[in-house]
Design an enzyme around this catalytic site. Structure first.
Site, PDB file in Angstrom:
ATOM      1  CB  SER A 124     -52.561   5.206  -8.856  1.00 39.46           C
ATOM      2  OG  SER A 124     -53.805   4.766  -9.338  1.00 39.46           O
ATOM      3  CE1 TYR A 148     -54.349   6.915  -3.915  1.00 38.69           C
ATOM      4  CE2 TYR A 148     -55.671   6.462  -5.858  1.00 38.69           C
ATOM      5  CZ  TYR A 148     -54.582   6.185  -5.069  1.00 38.69           C
ATOM      6  OH  TYR A 148     -53.718   5.180  -5.431  1.00 38.69           O
ATOM      7  CE  LYS A 152     -50.671   7.175  -4.533  1.00 41.25           C
ATOM      8  NZ  LYS A 152     -49.503   6.716  -3.767  1.00 41.25           N
TER       9      LYS A 152
HETATM   10  C1  UD1 Z   1     -59.959   1.817  -7.949  1.00 39.44           C
HETATM   11  C2  UD1 Z   1     -59.879   3.299  -7.822  1.00 39.44           C
HETATM   12  C3  UD1 Z   1     -58.514   3.738  -8.333  1.00 39.44           C
HETATM   13  C4  UD1 Z   1     -57.411   3.025  -7.558  1.00 39.44           C
HETATM   14  C5  UD1 Z   1     -57.616   1.527  -7.730  1.00 39.44           C
HETATM   15  C6  UD1 Z   1     -56.582   0.695  -6.998  1.00 39.44           C
HETATM   16  C7  UD1 Z   1     -62.177   4.131  -8.006  1.00 39.44           C
HETATM   17  C8  UD1 Z   1     -63.152   4.892  -8.843  1.00 39.44           C
HETATM   18  N1  UD1 Z   1     -60.962   3.935  -8.548  1.00 39.44           N
HETATM   19  O1  UD1 Z   1     -59.825   1.496  -9.316  1.00 39.44           O
HETATM   20  O2  UD1 Z   1     -58.362   5.117  -8.202  1.00 39.44           O
HETATM   21  O3  UD1 Z   1     -56.151   3.403  -8.045  1.00 39.44           O
HETATM   22  O4  UD1 Z   1     -58.909   1.182  -7.255  1.00 39.44           O
HETATM   23  O5  UD1 Z   1     -56.795   0.701  -5.615  1.00 39.44           O
HETATM   24  O6  UD1 Z   1     -62.484   3.758  -6.890  1.00 39.44           O
HETATM   25  N2  UD1 Z   1     -66.632  -3.345  -9.112  1.00 39.44           N
HETATM   26  C9  UD1 Z   1     -67.814  -4.062  -9.041  1.00 39.44           C
HETATM   27  N3  UD1 Z   1     -68.290  -4.381  -7.807  1.00 39.44           N
HETATM   28  C10 UD1 Z   1     -67.661  -3.999  -6.642  1.00 39.44           C
HETATM   29  C11 UD1 Z   1     -66.436  -3.283  -6.725  1.00 39.44           C
HETATM   30  C12 UD1 Z   1     -65.934  -2.973  -7.990  1.00 39.44           C
HETATM   31  O7  UD1 Z   1     -68.444  -4.386 -10.041  1.00 39.44           O
HETATM   32  O8  UD1 Z   1     -68.182  -4.295  -5.551  1.00 39.44           O
HETATM   33  C13 UD1 Z   1     -66.089  -3.017 -10.450  1.00 39.44           C
HETATM   34  C14 UD1 Z   1     -65.845  -1.539 -10.664  1.00 39.44           C
HETATM   35  O9  UD1 Z   1     -67.010  -0.909 -11.131  1.00 39.44           O
HETATM   36  C15 UD1 Z   1     -64.728  -1.596 -11.715  1.00 39.44           C
HETATM   37  C16 UD1 Z   1     -63.967  -2.889 -11.382  1.00 39.44           C
HETATM   38  O10 UD1 Z   1     -64.838  -3.638 -10.562  1.00 39.44           O
HETATM   39  O11 UD1 Z   1     -65.276  -1.730 -13.004  1.00 39.44           O
HETATM   40  C17 UD1 Z   1     -62.677  -2.650 -10.632  1.00 39.44           C
HETATM   41  O12 UD1 Z   1     -62.953  -1.881  -9.460  1.00 39.44           O
HETATM   42  P1  UD1 Z   1     -61.836  -1.598  -8.357  1.00 39.44           P
HETATM   43  O13 UD1 Z   1     -61.218  -2.870  -7.926  1.00 39.44           O
HETATM   44  O14 UD1 Z   1     -62.439  -0.732  -7.307  1.00 39.44           O
HETATM   45  O15 UD1 Z   1     -60.709  -0.818  -9.162  1.00 39.44           O
HETATM   46  P2  UD1 Z   1     -60.801   0.536 -10.032  1.00 39.44           P
HETATM   47  O16 UD1 Z   1     -62.152   1.121 -10.031  1.00 39.44           O
HETATM   48  O17 UD1 Z   1     -60.176   0.269 -11.352  1.00 39.44           O
END
Ligand code: UD1
Length: 339
Positions: A124, A148, A152
């Site tokens: 990842s 996590y 990895k």
């Molecule tokens: C997350 C994990 C990462 C993992 C990846 C794939 C974290 C900090 N990181 O990445 O380690 O490899 O998923 O499974 O959890 N967001 C919102 N509202 C929400 C959910 C998310 O605004 O309800 C935003 C987050 O702040 C972020 C973006 O959406 O900016 C993407 O979030 P997410 O899909 O969880 O992915 P990552 O944070 O990139």
């Protein structure tokens, strides 16, 4: 090739089964079905036009692995099996190390015992931690900030050491950015158990009426519109990267690490807008505080994937939204396990 796919009943695993079969490979799934769905494998078989064999077992179980390798006699392994929830990894870290790290060691031992020396590993972009520069290339320093991510990275090191002891051993480590979307048939897609952690499944559930709104987690990030920016990649493109990695394996002979993304960032607000554009559905949003550990922007440099694998992502954000929604409409409760 005959490919042993651990975690083949999961989201990325099931899509990869379809692409492997389409490319002429033979597959056997090894999965403990803790987070995977047997129905996902059955449907991957429907899409691929072939029944897919599933061996139920845990990667920490040496006897189960031994029996599975004896029966399957694979030429190569694609290793997806593992836990992947960042928040949970902070509450049950030992379980994460046990399944992700110890499980991989047991798997490599089984490969050694059965003369199987090629593995593609599901890593990842989380191993980079907070980016020091963008786009992130493979030379960027690693520094995961949660258990996590550390599991990895540990496995990446183990694979390097494992390969270093024999010219015959090959490992390709794929560092995924943000996989989203579903197969265009709408038959397979992402079905997280419980409350999803990731953005796209949450958007899909709001669109489908299972949730009232989406929290925008942070409005003051250093991005075009203040929301977080990520490199979303269609799961079918990601699945095809595994096929390309297997093709490359023959001339690898050591451990290679490759980013798998699109090279483009999309913000949370841009994704919400793209979803509306692709489906006509407005996602209700609410501003909420930042999530601890989130970074402003994260997107990949994909030059190595292009150069070494001859692979590049082909599907755009509109397609990712369209296919996510088609899956959600056809399967409002996923594979039916959590109705
Ligand atoms: C997350 C994990 C990462 C993992 C990846 C794939 C974290 C900090 N990181 O990445 O380690 O490899 O998923 O499974 O959890 N967001 C919102 N509202 C929400 C959910 C998310 O605004 O309800 C935003 C987050 O702040 C972020 C973006 O959406 O900016 C993407 O979030 P997410 O899909 O969880 O992915 P990552 O944070 O990139």
């Amino acid at each position: 090739m005959r490919v042993f796919v651990t975690g083949g009943a999961g989201y990325i695993g099931s899509h990869t089964l379809v692409e492997l079969i389409a490319a002429g490979h033979d597959v056997v799934v090894f999965d403990n079905l803790q987070n995977g769905h047997i129905e996902a494998v059955r449907r991957a078989g429907l899409v691929a036009g072939r029944k897919i064999e599933v061996i139920e077992g845990d990667v920490r179980d040496a006897a189960a692995l031994d029996a599975a390798f004896r029966a399957a006699r694979p030429d190569a392994v694609i290793h997806f099996a593992g836990l992947k929830a960042v928040g949970e990894s902070g509450t049950i870290p030992l379980t994460y190390y046990d399944i992700n790290v110890h499980g991989t060691i047991r798997l490599l031992e089984a490969m050694d015992a059965h003369g199987c020396s090629s593995i593609v590993f599901s890593s990842s972009a989380t191993v980079y931690g907070d980016p020091e520069y963008l786009p992130l290339d493979e030379a960027h320093r690693t520094g995961p900030i949660n258990p996590y991510g550390r599991t990895k990275l540990m496995v990446e090191h183990i694979l390097q050491d494992w390969c270093a002891t024999s010219d015959k051993r090959s490992a390709i480590v794929l560092r995924y950015f943000n996989p989203v979307g579903a197969h265009s048939s709408g038959l397979i897609g992402e079905d997280p158990r419980g409350i999803p952690n990731n953005l796209m499944p949450l958007i899909a559930q709001v669109a489908g009426g299972r949730r009232t709104h989406l929290d925008i987690l942070g409005q003051d990030y250093d991005t075009r519109d203040g929301s977080g920016e990520r490199d979303f990649i269609h799961v079918v493109d990601l699945a095809r990267a595994h096929v390309a990695a297997l093709d490359r394996m023959a001339d690898c002979g050591h451990c290679e690490t490759i980013n798998i993304g699109t090279g483009h960032g999309t913000t949370v607000l841009e994704l919400v807008a793209a979803f509306k554009e692709a489906t006509g559905i407005t996602i209700a949003t609410r501003n909420a505080p930042r999530r601890p550990g989130d970074t402003d922007s994260c997107f990949a440099c994909c030059q190595r994937a292009n150069a070494l694998l001859g692979w590049r992502a082909e599907r755009d954000i509109a397609q990712m939204c369209h296919d996510t929604w088609a899956w959600q409409v056809q399967n409002p409760h996923g594979y039916g396990g959590d109705v």
